[in-house]
Design an enzyme around this catalytic site. Structure first.
Site, PDB file in Angstrom:
ATOM      1  N   HIS A  32       0.846  -1.204   0.000  1.00 22.63           N
ATOM      2  CA  HIS A  32       0.000   0.000   0.000  1.00 22.63           C
ATOM      3  C   HIS A  32       0.875   1.245   0.000  1.00 22.63           C
ATOM      4  O   HIS A  32       2.039   1.214   0.392  1.00 22.63           O
ATOM      5  CB  HIS A  32      -0.990  -0.034   1.164  1.00 22.63           C
ATOM      6  CG  HIS A  32      -0.467   0.373   2.502  1.00 22.63           C
ATOM      7  ND1 HIS A  32      -0.512   1.667   2.951  1.00 22.63           N
ATOM      8  CD2 HIS A  32       0.078  -0.344   3.514  1.00 22.63           C
ATOM      9  CE1 HIS A  32      -0.019   1.731   4.176  1.00 22.63           C
ATOM     10  NE2 HIS A  32       0.353   0.526   4.542  1.00 22.63           N
ATOM     11  N   GLU A  63      -5.207   1.873   2.397  1.00 25.20           N
ATOM     12  CA  GLU A  63      -5.065   0.692   3.258  1.00 25.20           C
ATOM     13  C   GLU A  63      -5.246   1.054   4.722  1.00 25.20           C
ATOM     14  O   GLU A  63      -5.824   0.283   5.498  1.00 25.20           O
ATOM     15  CB  GLU A  63      -3.680   0.061   3.036  1.00 25.20           C
ATOM     16  CG  GLU A  63      -3.438  -1.221   3.831  1.00 25.20           C
ATOM     17  CD  GLU A  63      -2.915  -0.985   5.242  1.00 25.20           C
ATOM     18  OE1 GLU A  63      -2.923  -1.947   6.029  1.00 25.20           O
ATOM     19  OE2 GLU A  63      -2.521   0.160   5.568  1.00 25.20           O
ATOM     20  N   ASP A  89       5.064  -4.454   3.435  1.00 34.38           N
ATOM     21  CA  ASP A  89       4.527  -3.226   4.001  1.00 34.38           C
ATOM     22  C   ASP A  89       5.678  -2.395   4.553  1.00 34.38           C
ATOM     23  O   ASP A  89       6.058  -1.388   3.981  1.00 34.38           O
ATOM     24  CB  ASP A  89       3.529  -3.588   5.100  1.00 34.38           C
ATOM     25  CG  ASP A  89       2.745  -2.384   5.604  1.00 34.38           C
ATOM     26  OD1 ASP A  89       2.898  -1.307   5.022  1.00 34.38           O
ATOM     27  OD2 ASP A  89       1.975  -2.527   6.566  1.00 34.38           O
ATOM     28  N   ASP A 135       6.264   2.782   7.240  1.00 36.40           N
ATOM     29  CA  ASP A 135       4.992   2.188   6.846  1.00 36.40           C
ATOM     30  C   ASP A 135       4.198   3.213   6.047  1.00 36.40           C
ATOM     31  O   ASP A 135       3.705   4.197   6.606  1.00 36.40           O
ATOM     32  CB  ASP A 135       4.228   1.775   8.108  1.00 36.40           C
ATOM     33  CG  ASP A 135       2.864   1.177   7.824  1.00 36.40           C
ATOM     34  OD1 ASP A 135       2.528   0.941   6.647  1.00 36.40           O
ATOM     35  OD2 ASP A 135       2.122   0.946   8.801  1.00 36.40           O
TER      36      ASP A 135
END
Length: 500
Positions: free
Chosen positions: A349, A396, A425, A359
């Site tokens: 994502h 996401e 991720d 992240d």
């Protein structure tokens, strides 16, 4: 309402809508993904082993830490929350990257319901008459703070509460049972919860709601700076809440905001994320019963002594809005030469609550570099045996919305043709290597890590350090992790799933 039926489509049609870090760690992650990808997609010659070794060696020779660093820098220039203009900039960046590599590139848009904050405030009122107004932002620089969405829980209802606080540990049923044994009742109170023990934010709020709490304050303590705040979603389930079970395409059917099926996805009590520093002030003010010994000895940083309620009270206000916005998934496709109707999907994502350096954009940078290396191999005449799909998902953070919508739209096609899904991720986050997989890929994952040299331990492989740290031989690799629920939709669609 029943979702519209979808007919099986060709390889390309799944992308067209129906009408209306540390360099060594990054290198390590890419190495592992490289080997796994080649095991599934290699174009076989008369000597498959020789071809695999040669192609893998060539792939690794194309590595460039500076290139990966430049991708990460470009992706994290600005915060890029899904549904905002800066997020659209990252869409265009990834799309242009795939296009410039001369890969078959597609963009898929969906209209979905997301949630944003309008304002929030929190103050503590102590028994001695003093009042503390908490700063709800991590950033003291006002110019920086203006760029970033204020800390909030997506899909939390708006509300104002003035009540005593009760500390409920991790907010599990067992924690409420322990409070009950002490004679502590949370009904009519604000519960203060530390995040952990595998319970999702939505799960924490749902349990608190069932116990009669009026609101939830949730903080993270391990590995966080005192002023850091962990944003997240409290929606129950995954995907667009207005199109459960089918894709939120333009002009498609949608449920109304007041539909019972939509309302049951959202909590009925408000919640906010809190920094450890702010939570610690409230914890230090609590009276009441002494907390159970295991709560004090959990290894966290919280100075947990008493459960409450009170005597301190908090004045809690949150106002948010839900609105339909457009999100964008981006794809690159490399056609398989022998089994073009078999898909190996590599996904990551792209959206982030703030800058997303770890992240998800350490993973996005890895995905972009994998694409670059595949493109170079193709210039040498290489083609995968099966079709490779590189997917960059949107929204996401709100509940795996972008990936869920795509799977829902293409469920029949993916059910017939998807072979494996590999997800990355956080490609770089702290020391060591961590991965989990469905059972079909356990042996492959172990085999690959035995072939990759550890960049920080001379003479050792990734597997040796991983096994020593995590006892790989003693446990299954198919542990539960948060990226997986969306692809539970593919129980009959993909035979294997892996996350690094």
């Amino acid at each position: 309402m029943s979702p519209p039926l979808t007919k099986p489509t060709t390889t390309s049609s799944i992308f067209f809508p129906s009408k209306p870090p540390p360099p060594l760690c990054t290198f390590l992650l890419l190495t592992v993904l490289c080997f796994i990808g080649f095991f599934y997609t290699l174009h076989h010659s008369q000597n498959p082993k020789t071809t695999l070794q040669h192609t893998a060696t060539l792939f690794l020779s194309y590595s460039s830490n500076s290139t990966i660093s430049s991708y990460l820098h470009s992706l994290t220039l600005h915060p890029h929350l899904a549904g905002t203009k800066p997020s659209l900039d990252t869409v265009n960046y990834v799309f242009s990257h795939f296009k410039n590599l001369k890969l078959e590139t597609h963009k898929k848009e969906y209209q979905v319901l997301l949630s944003y904050p309008i304002k929030s405030s929190l103050s503590a009122h102590f028994s001695n008459g003093s009042v503390v107004d908490f700063n709800m932002s991590e950033f003291l620089d006002l110019a920086e703070s203006d760029k970033i969405v204020s800390p909030y829980h997506a899909y939390s209802p708006s509300g104002t509460v003035h009540a005593k606080v009760v500390f409920v540990n991790y907010g599990r049923e067992v924690d409420y049972n322990a409070l009950g044994a002490l004679g502590v009742n949370v009904s009519g109170c604000v519960v203060l919860v530390r995040k952990g023990e595998g319970l999702s934010r939505g799960g924490v709020v749902k349990i608190a709601e069932s116990k009669g709490a009026l609101a939830v304050l949730l903080y993270a303590e391990d590995g966080r700076v005192s002023g850091g705040v962990e944003r997240g979603t409290v929606m129950r389930g995954v995907g667009d809440p207005l199109s459960p079970g089918w894709a939120g395409v333009e002009g498609g059917e949608r449920l109304g905001l007041e539909d019972s099926e939509v309302l049951e996805r959202f909590p009925k009590i408000p919640s906010l994320p809190l920094s450890f520093g702010n939570a610690d002030v409230i914890l230090g003010s609590l009276g009441g019963r002494t907390v159970p010994p295991e709560w004090r000895d959990s290894g966290g940083r919280s100075r947990v002594l008493r459960t409450g309620p009170g005597p301190a009270k908090v004045n809690f206000t949150y106002q948010g809005e839900k609105k339909v916005v457009t999100i964008h998934n981006v794809f690159a496709v490399i056609r398989g030469s022998e089994e073009p109707d078999r898909y190996v999907i590599l996904g990551n994502h792209r959206d982030a609550w703030t800058y997303g350096a770890v992240d998800p954009n350490s993973g996005t940078a890895a995905l972009l570099d994998i694409a670059r290396r595949y493109a170079r191999l193709m210039q040498k005449g290489w083609n995968p045996r099966r079709t490779i799909i590189l997917g960059s998902w949107d929204a996401e953070e709100f509940g795996m919305v972008g990936s869920t919508e795509w799977v829902e739209q293409n469920l029949v096609n993916l059910g017939a043709k998807a072979v494996a899904y590999l997800n990355v991720d956080c490609a770089v986050q702290g020391p060591g290597f961590f991965a989990s997989a469905t059972p079909q890929l356990d042996n492959l994952l172990i085999e690959v890590t035995k072939k990759v040299k550890d960049p920080e331990a001379e003479g050792a492989t990734v597997y040796e350090k991983w096994a020593a740290r995590n006892q790989v031989n003693a446990v299954r690799l198919n542990s539960i992790f948060y990226q997986m629920p969306v692809f539970e939709l593919l129980k009959d669609a993909a035979s294997s799933i892996i996350k690094c």
